[in-house]
Design an enzyme around this catalytic site. Structure first.
Site, PDB file in Angstrom:
ATOM      1  N   ARG A   1      -4.639   4.094  -4.274  1.00  0.00           N
ATOM      2  CA  ARG A   1      -4.867   2.660  -4.530  1.00  0.00           C
ATOM      3  C   ARG A   1      -6.043   2.139  -3.725  1.00  0.00           C
ATOM      4  NH1 ARG A   1      -0.901   2.268  -0.806  1.00  0.00           N
ATOM      5  NH2 ARG A   1       0.787   2.848  -2.205  1.00  0.00           N
TER       6      ARG A   1
ATOM      7  N   TRP B   1       2.848  -0.759  -3.510  1.00  0.00           N
ATOM      8  CA  TRP B   1       1.673  -1.228  -2.736  1.00  0.00           C
ATOM      9  C   TRP B   1       2.043  -1.326  -1.262  1.00  0.00           C
ATOM     10  CZ3 TRP B   1       1.564  -5.465   0.404  1.00  0.00           C
ATOM     11  CH2 TRP B   1       0.313  -5.776   0.956  1.00  0.00           C
ATOM     12  N   CYS B   2       3.265  -1.756  -1.012  1.00  0.00           N
ATOM     13  CA  CYS B   2       3.737  -1.869   0.371  1.00  0.00           C
ATOM     14  C   CYS B   2       4.157  -0.483   0.856  1.00  0.00           C
ATOM     15  CB  CYS B   2       4.893  -2.860   0.465  1.00  0.00           C
ATOM     16  SG  CYS B   2       5.437  -3.103   2.168  1.00  0.00           S
ATOM     17  N   ASP B   3       3.265   0.157   1.580  1.00  0.00           N
ATOM     18  CA  ASP B   3       3.482   1.523   2.068  1.00  0.00           C
ATOM     19  C   ASP B   3       4.827   1.737   2.744  1.00  0.00           C
ATOM     20  OD1 ASP B   3       1.155   2.658   1.320  1.00  0.00           O
ATOM     21  OD2 ASP B   3       0.191   2.530   3.273  1.00  0.00           O
ATOM     22  N   PRO B   4       5.136   0.883   3.718  1.00  0.00           N
ATOM     23  CA  PRO B   4       6.333   1.184   4.509  1.00  0.00           C
ATOM     24  C   PRO B   4       7.637   0.647   3.907  1.00  0.00           C
ATOM     25  CG  PRO B   4       5.087  -0.571   5.562  1.00  0.00           C
ATOM     26  CD  PRO B   4       4.394  -0.254   4.283  1.00  0.00           C
TER      27      PRO B   4
END
Ligand code: CEZ
Length: 793
Positions: free
Chosen positions: A355, A476-479
């Protein structure tokens, strides 16, 4: 205290203590260096993996670039100790490590060099850092001047941290014939299989001088003695001991003793960097210091000049003039520079997250579209034949997927049409759709069009029985890694992002003569929007997702993580929210997520682990994804506000991304307005003391989205298949603005003005009115004078 110079070439800071972390960065084809106002530096170069040549005093963990980089006394730095030989007084430039406040101080961050200037004890000191275009090395100029009206004697000691190079082998010595210092090490390893790799590495650190020093020291410990780094014993003696380092921590420090008559100055130049062999160092010395190419310019000066040209190439495609001069300066100079940095360096990784790679190249579409084009093709050549995109794009044959790229994320496909659409808007190059590209493994070939179709169908399939997109270990939010690791949890945001991607792809299909596929995609977007409203609307805003155990989260009954920004913005983009929902969610965002420093990514920040959400909830509240003003997410929301025509809120939020101009705001953020950081501290309502503080991390997907906000939204100069649509959305308090827009080889001079009697946007080109506001068939080489009349407020 903080000001842009008259010519906007620099942003200057006049105190080393007020914004102690204020910083700037330079990069080239091989390296990046981030320096702060007090002289600390973090430098990395690619070989092909990122490596150091100036290390911390302890064994450094290899990891990605960190936010809120801590500085400490022995942090790697570049300093100049200055000793008045008559009085024995000592100070250091730029400020560390002696920490004597000079009489005058300026830290000037420029685009292709960074300058520290100070005056103290009747001396002026100027340190300038630049880089060559292609090599990993630092080019330093150090100038000292006698400001007093009598003859002065002084010693200067340029100091370059080398640090703890290796626990296996490290040493350093001065080389007469090189007129410089060479530090040697072996990168630590244990498996014999790694020997083949490490023997290729540039394990030496060198410092070359253009003038022979009086003395030097190569051992950190010998240099500091009992005085420590703040008042080194060696500097207090008459002469450095010309020592070496034998499995002792290496250092590069030189001593020059000089006499200056009143007003006299003297310039020294140094090169500091990594090398593999002594021959290579000798070669560098030859090229930069000994070969005077023509006239007075030697390799060093030629490299500085070439580097300035390289940075200059990263120009954006708009030049603006608005009632806000600080915005103008940022947009005209610093924003495209930061975007260019991302496109050129891929954030100094050999396996950028998919991304990130796609969005960074979305930004490159405005600067070097050919590079963006190649990048899209590279990314697609690593797509799985199933349509799935990998977590990272391998840019070097020896590279492998590392860190976060070993964790499966489900969102990579959505970025394909979104990022490609910007490239198409800018270039109108629809031929890219017909380009044949292999799938991963190389067995099957297909057109770009077919590749992206498969990505879209893959997203349609990656849904549960309700039609919501699975999240697996993140989007999108990796963690956000534990919402769906059991295989059931879904992402509300990703369902919206998929719907939006379908819409964008539907448009591209329609424009490129594929009505059937276009209808299919539009229908898929509609279906997604139905389930989004059915399962995720919480009454006043949209939920973030539904966990493996079927718990909806990011909703009013949560005490932490009650509302997330991403589902709100993307519900505006994908068309899920009708007018009444739009109004409600925008109000909720304003009330719960807006702060003086921008929009928080979620609120309230989590203060304890939520095992059905994951690692994001363990980050310190108000940092990064746990409720910071996460600018990337804020930029999505602002983009969405422009998409639904909310110019005032959009502008207010956009402006909050840039530190200043108000001095209090600058101090609180602690950052100069020369880049947008990945976050400012959030949790404004929980931890107001730290709110607003910059992460100083300039790696962020924010910048291309801010640029899109300007092009597609604020100034409304977005390209399309017919030409360019002029449709500004100026905030109510602006009476006028103007934009110089480079577009497909033409130049548009667009003047925007509010005018009494005007009721809707009126566009005039070279004097004649254009009814739909679209300037068609834009011809390269032509200049268009565009007047836009806007209704008064
Ligand atoms: O990395 C960014 C990623 O590079 O975080 C974004 C994501 O969309 C980008 O692709 C939001 O999650 O904990 C982590 O692993 C973090 O997620 C970091 O890797 C994060 C950092 O802020 C670095 O920029």
């Amino acid at each position: 205290m903080i000001r842009a110079t008259q010519d906007n070439e620099y942003v200057e800071l006049t105190s080393p203590t007020q914004l102690p972390k204020a910083s700037g960065f330079l990069w080239n084809e091989k390296m990046m260096i981030h320096v702060n106002c007090r002289g600390y530096a973090v430098a990395q170069f690619m070989q092909p993996e990122p490596a150091k040549y100036s290390y911390a005093p302890n064994l450094e963990a290899k990891t990605f670039m960190q936010p809120e980089q801590p500085y400490y006394a022995h942090h790697p730095g570049r300093f100049l100790y200055v000793k008045d030989e008559e009085t024995g007084e000592i100070f250091s430039a730029p400020y560390e490590p002696v920490r004597v406040l000079p009489d005058q101080y300026t830290f000037a961050v420029g685009k292709h060099h960074i300058v520290w200037k100070l005056e103290h004890l009747g001396f002026a000191v100027e340190m300038t850092l630049s880089l060559p275009k292609d090599e990993a090395m630092e080019l330093w100029r150090v100038k000292v001047k006698n400001l007093s009206d009598r003859k002065r004697k002084l010693s200067i000691y340029p100091y370059f941290t080398v640090g703890y190079m290796s626990w296996m082998n490290q040493s350093a010595e001065y080389h007469e014939e090189l007129q410089g210092m060479v530090c040697s090490a072996i990168t630590p390893y244990q498996k014999y299989q790694d020997y083949a790799k490490i023997k290729q590495l540039k394990d030496k650190t060198f410092l070359l001088a253009d003038q022979p020093p009086r003395a030097w020291e190569a051992s950190q410990e010998a240099f500091e003695g009992e005085g420590g780094i703040g008042m080194p014993s060696a500097v207090q003696q008459e002469e450095l001991s010309k020592g070496d380092a034998r499995y002792e921590m290496p250092l590069c420090v030189l001593q020059y003793s000089l006499e200056l008559t009143p007003g006299e100055d003297k310039l020294y130049r140094f090169i500091f960097g990594p090398a593999k062999t002594e021959e290579e160092i000798a070669q560098i010395r030859q090229q930069y210091f000994l070969n005077a190419a023509s006239g007075s310019e030697d390799g060093f000066a030629a490299a500085e000049r070439e580097y300035a040209g390289y940075i200059q190439e990263g120009k954006g495609c708009i030049e603006i003039k608005t009632p806000d001069p600080e915005l103008d300066n940022f947009v005209n100079h610093w924003l495209p520079r930061q975007m260019y940095y991302h496109g050129q360096t891929n954030r100094l990784t050999t396996d950028p997250q998919t991304r990130n790679y796609l969005q960074d190249n979305m930004g490159m579409s405005y600067i070097k579209p050919q590079m963006a084009r190649n990048a899209f093709l590279t990314a697609l050549s690593q797509q799985n034949a199933s349509g799935a995109m990998p977590d990272g794009i391998i840019l070097h044959e020896a590279a492998e997927l590392k860190y976060i790229n070993q964790v499966p994320h489900m969102d990579h496909c959505v970025w394909l049409p979104i990022c490609l659409s910007t490239y198409l808007d800018e270039t109108n190059d629809y031929t890219i759709l017909e380009e044949e590209v292999a799938f991963a493994g190389g067995e099957e070939m297909a057109t770009v069009y077919e590749h992206i179709n498969r990505a879209m169908f893959w997203l349609m399939e990656a849904t549960d029985e309700r039609g919501l997109n699975y999240i697996d270990q993140g989007d999108w939010c990796d963690p956000m890694n534990m919402v769906g690791y059991k295989g059931k949890g879904v992402s509300g945001w990703l369902t919206m992002a998929s719907a939006y991607a379908f819409m964008i792809w539907a448009d591209i299909c329609a424009t490129s003569g594929r009505p059937e596929m276009s209808r299919k995609l539009a229908a898929a977007a509609d279906e997604a929007n139905v389930v989004i409203n059915q399962y995720l609307w919480d009454g006043n805003w949209y939920a973030r997702g539904i966990t493996d155990d079927n718990v909806v989260f990011g909703i009013s009954k949560d005490t932490e993580g009650r509302i997330f920004i991403n589902p709100q913005g993307w519900a505006l983009l994908c068309g899920a929210a009708d007018a009444s929902k739009q109004e409600k969610l925008m109000r909720a965002v304003k009330e719960q997520l807006e702060t003086p420093y921008g929009l928080e990514k979620l609120a309230p920040s989590y203060t304890a682990m939520r095992e059905d959400v994951g690692r994001v909830t363990q980050k310190h509240p108000g940092t990064a994804e746990n409720g910071a003003v996460y600018n990337h997410a804020a930029a999505f929301y602002i983009y969405a506000l422009y998409a639904v025509g909310e110019p005032n809120d959009a502008y207010r939020l956009l402006r909050k991304m840039i530190p200043g101009p108000d001095p209090e705001d600058l101090i609180r953020r602690g950052q100069l307005p020369v880049f947008i950081p990945n976050y400012y501290r959030g949790a404004y309502r929980q931890f107001p003391r730290t709110a607003g503080r910059s992460s100083h991390l300039f790696n962020t997907g924010t910048v291309p989205w801010v640029y899109r906000c300007l092009i597609d939204g604020l100034f409304g100069v977005q390209g399309n298949e017919e030409g360019i649509r002029i449709h500004p959305q100026l905030p109510a308090h602006w009476e006028e603005a103007s934009v110089k827009r480079s577009f497909r080889g033409a130049e548009l001079h667009v003047a925007m003005k509010r005018e009494a009697g005007v009721t809707a946007v009126e566009v005039y080109v070279n004097g004649s009115r254009i009814e739909d506001g679209i300037i068609k068939n834009v011809e390269a080489g032509r200049v268009y004078d565009v007047l836009v009349k806007l209704p008064p407020q």
